[in-house]
Design a protein around this motif. Structure first.
Motif, PDB file in Angstrom:
ATOM      1  N   GLU A 194      22.576 -43.174  25.810  1.00 22.96           N
ATOM      2  CA  GLU A 194      22.195 -41.994  25.571  1.00 22.96           C
ATOM      3  C   GLU A 194      23.378 -40.941  25.188  1.00 22.96           C
ATOM      4  N   SER A 195      24.812 -41.234  25.410  1.00 19.74           N
ATOM      5  CA  SER A 195      25.702 -40.448  24.900  1.00 19.74           C
ATOM      6  C   SER A 195      26.849 -41.387  24.423  1.00 19.74           C
ATOM      7  N   ASP A 196      27.903 -41.391  25.271  1.00 22.21           N
ATOM      8  CA  ASP A 196      28.889 -42.194  24.739  1.00 22.21           C
ATOM      9  C   ASP A 196      30.035 -42.438  26.081  1.00 22.21           C
ATOM     10  N   MET A 197      31.030 -43.225  25.797  1.00 21.88           N
ATOM     11  CA  MET A 197      31.559 -43.566  27.042  1.00 21.88           C
ATOM     12  C   MET A 197      32.597 -42.470  27.529  1.00 21.88           C
ATOM     13  N   ASP A 198      32.960 -41.562  26.659  1.00 18.52           N
ATOM     14  CA  ASP A 198      33.749 -40.459  26.988  1.00 18.52           C
ATOM     15  C   ASP A 198      33.103 -39.652  28.108  1.00 18.52           C
ATOM     16  N   THR A 199      31.990 -39.306  27.620  1.00 21.60           N
ATOM     17  CA  THR A 199      30.810 -38.622  28.672  1.00 21.60           C
ATOM     18  C   THR A 199      30.726 -39.302  29.800  1.00 21.60           C
ATOM     19  N   ALA A 200      30.414 -40.478  29.772  1.00 23.75           N
ATOM     20  CA  ALA A 200      30.389 -41.256  31.240  1.00 23.75           C
ATOM     21  C   ALA A 200      31.394 -41.266  32.068  1.00 23.75           C
ATOM     22  N   THR A 201      32.753 -41.254  31.530  1.00 23.93           N
ATOM     23  CA  THR A 201      34.001 -41.223  32.369  1.00 23.93           C
ATOM     24  C   THR A 201      34.322 -39.835  32.845  1.00 23.93           C
ATOM     25  N   ILE A 202      33.761 -38.908  32.016  1.00 25.04           N
ATOM     26  CA  ILE A 202      34.101 -37.490  32.524  1.00 25.04           C
ATOM     27  C   ILE A 202      33.025 -37.391  33.810  1.00 25.04           C
ATOM     28  N   CYS A 203      31.960 -37.826  33.647  1.00 22.80           N
ATOM     29  CA  CYS A 203      30.929 -37.675  35.013  1.00 22.80           C
ATOM     30  C   CYS A 203      31.445 -38.751  36.171  1.00 22.80           C
ATOM     31  N   LEU A 204      32.282 -40.016  36.011  1.00 24.29           N
ATOM     32  CA  LEU A 204      32.755 -40.687  36.920  1.00 24.29           C
ATOM     33  C   LEU A 204      33.898 -39.676  37.661  1.00 24.29           C
ATOM     34  N   LEU A 205      34.642 -39.456  36.812  1.00 22.75           N
ATOM     35  CA  LEU A 205      35.722 -38.637  37.440  1.00 22.75           C
ATOM     36  C   LEU A 205      35.346 -37.272  38.059  1.00 22.75           C
ATOM     37  N   GLU A 206      34.545 -36.529  37.491  1.00 26.28           N
ATOM     38  CA  GLU A 206      33.861 -35.283  38.190  1.00 26.28           C
ATOM     39  C   GLU A 206      33.170 -35.699  39.813  1.00 26.28           C
ATOM     40  N   THR A 207      32.498 -36.915  39.651  1.00 24.65           N
ATOM     41  CA  THR A 207      32.015 -37.457  40.683  1.00 24.65           C
ATOM     42  C   THR A 207      32.971 -37.706  41.902  1.00 24.65           C
ATOM     43  N   LEU A 208      33.986 -38.384  41.465  1.00 18.43           N
ATOM     44  CA  LEU A 208      35.196 -38.799  42.239  1.00 18.43           C
ATOM     45  C   LEU A 208      35.810 -37.579  42.836  1.00 18.43           C
ATOM     46  N   ASP A 209      35.984 -36.484  42.040  1.00 18.90           N
ATOM     47  CA  ASP A 209      36.618 -35.434  42.545  1.00 18.90           C
ATOM     48  C   ASP A 209      35.908 -34.619  43.524  1.00 18.90           C
ATOM     49  N   SER A 210      34.745 -35.053  43.642  1.00 22.27           N
ATOM     50  CA  SER A 210      33.791 -34.162  44.538  1.00 22.27           C
ATOM     51  C   SER A 210      33.505 -34.829  45.899  1.00 22.27           C
ATOM     52  N   GLY A 211      34.509 -35.930  46.145  1.00 20.85           N
ATOM     53  CA  GLY A 211      34.665 -36.765  47.388  1.00 20.85           C
ATOM     54  C   GLY A 211      33.522 -37.893  47.422  1.00 20.85           C
ATOM     55  N   LYS A 212      32.446 -38.055  46.305  1.00 16.55           N
ATOM     56  CA  LYS A 212      31.444 -38.930  46.285  1.00 16.55           C
ATOM     57  C   LYS A 212      31.842 -40.230  45.485  1.00 16.55           C
ATOM     58  N   ALA A 213      31.077 -41.280  45.742  1.00 15.99           N
ATOM     59  CA  ALA A 213      31.420 -42.646  44.766  1.00 15.99           C
ATOM     60  C   ALA A 213      30.522 -43.436  45.013  1.00 15.99           C
ATOM     61  N   ASP A 214      29.193 -43.214  44.551  1.00 17.11           N
ATOM     62  CA  ASP A 214      28.197 -44.166  44.092  1.00 17.11           C
ATOM     63  C   ASP A 214      27.244 -43.796  42.986  1.00 17.11           C
ATOM     64  N   ALA A 215      26.475 -44.495  42.652  1.00 19.04           N
ATOM     65  CA  ALA A 215      25.740 -44.581  41.059  1.00 19.04           C
ATOM     66  C   ALA A 215      24.883 -43.282  41.064  1.00 19.04           C
TER      67      ALA A 215
END
Length: 206
Positions: free
Chosen positions: A136-157
């Motif tokens: 739907e978008s690209d790898m850069d967007t997916a990586t931004i979402c992953l880092l943002e989620t990890l920064d919030s203290g959560k790590a699941d799909a």
């Protein structure tokens, strides 16, 4: 007008200008041409493939001349273009094989570290989510979402998906307070029954 009417119709299919060359894909399923690297698929790693060259695009074909992927053509030297879909489509079906593939080391570092710590089910779920996000978008967007989620203290799909939807669907932000409230919270929805007063008053006049 008479000249135009006398003209022959244009061909139904456009005339393709270019050439096709045979190459061998490397262990990552990529090919090098004219000093640049084009991704193909992990399924053709070490195999002969064909590269179909046009002025503006490059198409990678398998040994049966079936299209694998199409890229814009790179000019200059030392460039690389990557289409992640063929790789993730293969790996999402076999999550446990991920760390044994050369492709694993091609992923951005945050995704390598995140996937390495998951069990089978969560790894499969995360790979399918990653596949969806880059489709739907690209790898850069997916990586931004992953880092943002990890920064919030959560790590699941599920949490990564929430970050992705918040980033890519502006209207989805309107639902975040409801989601954050929790399914059993009274903050989720407060009913407004005033509309029924209108019907009751209308009935009194009948």
């Amino acid at each position: 007008m008479e000249d135009k009417a006398a003209m022959l119709p244009l061909p139904a299919k456009p005339f393709e200008i270019g050439r096709t060359e045979k190459l061998v894909a490397n262990k990552y399923g990529k090919v090098r041409y004219a000093g640049n690297i084009y991704s193909a698929s992990p399924q053709v790693a070490g195999k002969e493939i064909y590269i179909k060259l046009g002025a503006h695009r490059v198409e990678i074909l398998n040994e049966q001349y079936q299209s694998i992927v199409t890229h814009k053509r790179l000019y200059g030297q030392g460039q690389e273009i990557m289409d992640w879909l063929p790789y993730l489509s293969t790996l999402a079906k076999r999550p446990n094989a991920l760390k044994y593939t050369g492709f694993y080391h091609e992923l951005p570092d945050p995704w390598q570290e995140y996937l390495a710590g998951l069990d089978y089910d969560e790894k499969r779920k995360s790979l399918h989510l990653l596949l969806r996000m880059i489709t739907e978008s690209d790898m850069d967007t997916a990586t931004i979402c992953l880092l943002e989620t990890l920064d919030s203290g959560k790590a699941d799909a599920d949490s990564i998906l929430l970050s992705y939807r918040r980033l890519t669907e502006p209207s989805f932000n309107d639902f975040l307070p409801i989601i954050s409230a929790g399914i059993n919270s009274p903050a989720i929805y407060t009913p407004d029954l005033t509309c029924y007063d209108v019907f009751l008053k209308a009935g009194e006049h009948r």
